[in-house]
Motif scaffolding. Structure first.
Motif, short mmCIF file in Angstrom:
data_model
loop_
_atom_site.label_atom_id
_atom_site.label_comp_id
_atom_site.label_asym_id
_atom_site.label_seq_id
_atom_site.Cartn_x
_atom_site.Cartn_y
_atom_site.Cartn_z
N ALA A 65 34.98 40.94 50.64
CA ALA A 65 33.74 40.93 51.41
C ALA A 65 33.93 41.65 52.74
O ALA A 65 33.04 42.41 53.19
CB ALA A 65 33.29 39.48 51.66
N GLN A 66 35.07 41.46 53.38
CA GLN A 66 35.36 42.15 54.64
C GLN A 66 35.46 43.65 54.43
O GLN A 66 34.95 44.45 55.23
CB GLN A 66 36.66 41.62 55.24
N LEU A 67 36.11 44.04 53.35
CA LEU A 67 36.26 45.46 53.05
C LEU A 67 34.91 46.10 52.74
O LEU A 67 34.60 47.20 53.20
CB LEU A 67 37.22 45.66 51.87
N LYS A 68 34.08 45.38 52.00
CA LYS A 68 32.76 45.89 51.66
C LYS A 68 31.92 46.09 52.91
O LYS A 68 31.18 47.08 53.04
CB LYS A 68 32.05 44.92 50.70
N SER A 69 32.03 45.16 53.86
CA SER A 69 31.28 45.25 55.10
C SER A 69 31.70 46.49 55.90
O SER A 69 30.86 47.23 56.43
CB SER A 69 31.52 43.99 55.95
N LYS A 70 33.01 46.73 55.95
CA LYS A 70 33.52 47.91 56.65
C LYS A 70 33.03 49.20 55.98
O LYS A 70 32.64 50.16 56.65
CB LYS A 70 35.05 47.89 56.67
N TYR A 71 33.07 49.20 54.68
CA TYR A 71 32.68 50.40 53.94
C TYR A 71 31.18 50.68 54.07
O TYR A 71 30.75 51.83 54.20
CB TYR A 71 33.06 50.24 52.47
N THR A 72 30.38 49.60 54.06
CA THR A 72 28.93 49.75 54.23
C THR A 72 28.61 50.33 55.60
O THR A 72 27.75 51.20 55.74
CB THR A 72 28.23 48.39 54.05
N GLU A 73 29.30 49.84 56.63
CA GLU A 73 29.10 50.35 57.98
C GLU A 73 29.45 51.85 58.04
O GLU A 73 28.73 52.65 58.65
CB GLU A 73 29.97 49.58 58.98
N TYR A 74 30.53 52.21 57.40
CA TYR A 74 30.96 53.60 57.39
C TYR A 74 29.92 54.49 56.70
O TYR A 74 29.55 55.56 57.20
CB TYR A 74 32.31 53.73 56.68
N GLN A 75 29.43 54.04 55.55
CA GLN A 75 28.42 54.82 54.82
C GLN A 75 27.14 54.98 55.63
O GLN A 75 26.56 56.07 55.68
CB GLN A 75 28.11 54.14 53.48
N THR A 76 26.68 53.88 56.24
CA THR A 76 25.44 53.91 57.02
C THR A 76 25.54 54.89 58.19
O THR A 76 24.64 55.71 58.41
CB THR A 76 25.11 52.50 57.56
N LYS A 77 26.64 54.82 58.91
CA LYS A 77 26.82 55.72 60.06
C LYS A 77 27.07 57.16 59.61
O LYS A 77 26.66 58.10 60.30
CB LYS A 77 27.97 55.22 60.93
N GLY A 78 27.71 57.31 58.45
CA GLY A 78 27.92 58.66 57.93
C GLY A 78 26.61 59.33 57.54
O GLY A 78 26.39 60.52 57.82
N GLU A 79 25.73 58.56 56.91
CA GLU A 79 24.43 59.11 56.51
C GLU A 79 23.58 59.43 57.75
O GLU A 79 22.87 60.45 57.78
CB GLU A 79 23.71 58.10 55.62
N ALA A 80 23.63 58.56 58.75
CA ALA A 80 22.88 58.79 59.99
C ALA A 80 23.38 60.05 60.69
O ALA A 80 22.60 60.84 61.23
CB ALA A 80 23.01 57.58 60.92
N TYR A 81 24.70 60.26 60.65
CA TYR A 81 25.28 61.46 61.26
C TYR A 81 24.78 62.72 60.54
O TYR A 81 24.41 63.71 61.18
CB TYR A 81 26.80 61.38 61.19
N GLN A 82 24.77 62.69 59.24
CA GLN A 82 24.33 63.85 58.47
C GLN A 82 22.86 64.21 58.75
O GLN A 82 22.51 65.39 58.88
CB GLN A 82 24.52 63.57 56.97
N LYS A 83 22.03 63.18 58.84
CA LYS A 83 20.61 63.43 59.07
C LYS A 83 20.32 63.98 60.47
O LYS A 83 19.40 64.78 60.65
CB LYS A 83 19.82 62.13 58.87
N GLY A 84 21.10 63.53 61.44
CA GLY A 84 20.81 63.95 62.81
C GLY A 84 21.73 65.01 63.37
O GLY A 84 21.55 65.43 64.53
N ALA A 85 22.72 65.45 62.58
CA ALA A 85 23.72 66.39 63.08
C ALA A 85 23.11 67.67 63.64
O ALA A 85 23.56 68.21 64.66
CB ALA A 85 24.73 66.73 61.99
N ALA A 86 22.05 68.17 62.98
CA ALA A 86 21.46 69.46 63.37
C ALA A 86 20.84 69.41 64.76
O ALA A 86 20.74 70.44 65.44
CB ALA A 86 20.40 69.86 62.34
N THR A 87 20.42 68.25 65.20
CA THR A 87 19.75 68.14 66.50
C THR A 87 20.67 67.55 67.59
O THR A 87 20.23 67.37 68.73
CB THR A 87 18.50 67.25 66.37
N MET A 88 21.90 67.24 67.24
CA MET A 88 22.83 66.64 68.21
C MET A 88 23.47 67.70 69.10
O MET A 88 23.72 68.82 68.66
CB MET A 88 23.94 65.88 67.49
N THR A 89 23.73 67.33 70.33
CA THR A 89 24.50 68.22 71.21
C THR A 89 25.96 68.19 70.74
O THR A 89 26.37 67.28 69.99
CB THR A 89 24.43 67.74 72.67
#
Length: 209
Positions: A65-89
Motif C-alpha cells: 500500500a505504501q509503495l502504491k501510494s508513492k507510485y501514484t504520486e509519481y504518476q500524477t505529478k509526471g502527467e501534470a508535468y507533461q501537460k504543463g511543460a510547454a508553458t513552464m519557465t
C-alpha cells in the motif's frame, strides 16, 4: 516467500546443537545416540505457524500500500508535468524535473528495502516459535538419551540416512501437546512489495541531473 522453507538455514545451526546439552555423566554412561527431526514438518504442525503467516501477509500488504501510494504520486505529478511543460519557465521546469527524479529514486529505494524489511518482520514474528521448538527439542533429546539431533530438511540436509526410530519429530510435537498430523498448514508464498519501474506517462522524459 515460504515461511517454512525460509527457516531452513535459520535452523540448520540451531538444530545441530539441540541435544548437545545432555549432561556429561549421561554421555559417559550411555553409548552415543543420534536422532533427527524434520524442522519443516514440526513447524507446519505448530498452531503458531498459521498466525505468523497471517501477520506476515498483513505486513506485506502494508508495504504494498505504501509503495502504491508513492507510485501514484509519481504518476500524477509526471502527467501534470507533461501537460504543463510547454508553458513552464526553464526554472519551474527544472524544479519539476528535479522533484520527479527525487520521487523516482524514493520508489526505487523503497523497493530495495521492502524485502529486507519483510525478512526482519518475519524473524521477529518467528522468534517465540523458534525458542519454543528449540526448548522442546532439547527436552526430548535429554529425556530419550539422544546425544545429538540432526535436521533432515533442505536441499542439502545434515542427515543423509537414518533409521525410522531415530526420528524424534512426533516426540517433539507430543511434548508440545500437539497431535502429529492434526495442524498441517499449507504455506502460501508471501512476495515482497513490488511495483512497475516508474516512468512518466507519455513521450516527455524527465532529465536526470
Amino acid at each position: 516467500m515460504n515461511i517454512v522453507n525460509s527457516l531452513r538455514l535459520t535452523f540448520a545451526a540451531a538444530v545441530l546443537t539441540a541435544a548437545s546439552l545432555a549432561t556429561t555423566s549421561a554421555q559417559a554412561q550411555a553409548p552415543l545416540k543420534i536422532g533427527y527431526t524434520s524442522v519443516e514438518y514440526v513447524l507446519s504442525q505448530m498452531p503458531e505457524s498459521k498466525q505468523i503467516e497471517s501477520d506476515l501477509k498483513a505486513y506485506n500488504s502494508q508495504l504494498e500500500a505504501q509503495l502504491k501510494s508513492k507510485y501514484t504520486e509519481y504518476q500524477t505529478k509526471g502527467e501534470a508535468y507533461q501537460k504543463g511543460a510547454a508553458t513552464m519557465t526553464d526554472v519551474v521546469k527544472a524544479d519539476k524535473e528535479k522533484e520527479l527524479t527525487a520521487l523516482q529514486q524514493s520508489i526505487q529505494e523503497f523497493q530495495r528495502n521492502a524485502e529486507q524489511s519483510l525478512q526482519q518482520k518475519q524473524q521477529t514474528l518467528l522468534k517465540p516459535a523458534l525458542d519454543k521448538l528449540q526448548k522442546n527439542i532439547d527436552a526430548v533429546a535429554e529425556e530419550n538419551g539422544y546425544t545429538y539431533v540432526l535436521n533432515s530438511d533442505g536441499a542439502s540436509p545434515v542427515l543423509l540416512h537414518g533409521p525410522k526410530d531415530g526420528d524424534i519429530s512426533d516426540l517433539v510435537l507430543k511434548k508440545m501437546g500437539i497431535t502429529p498430523g492434526a495442524n498441517t498448514v499449507k504455506q502460501a508464498p508471501v512476495a515482497p512489495a513490488t511495483a512497475p519501474a516508474p516512468a512518466p506517462a507519455g513521450k516527455t522524459k524527465t532529465k536526470t541531473k
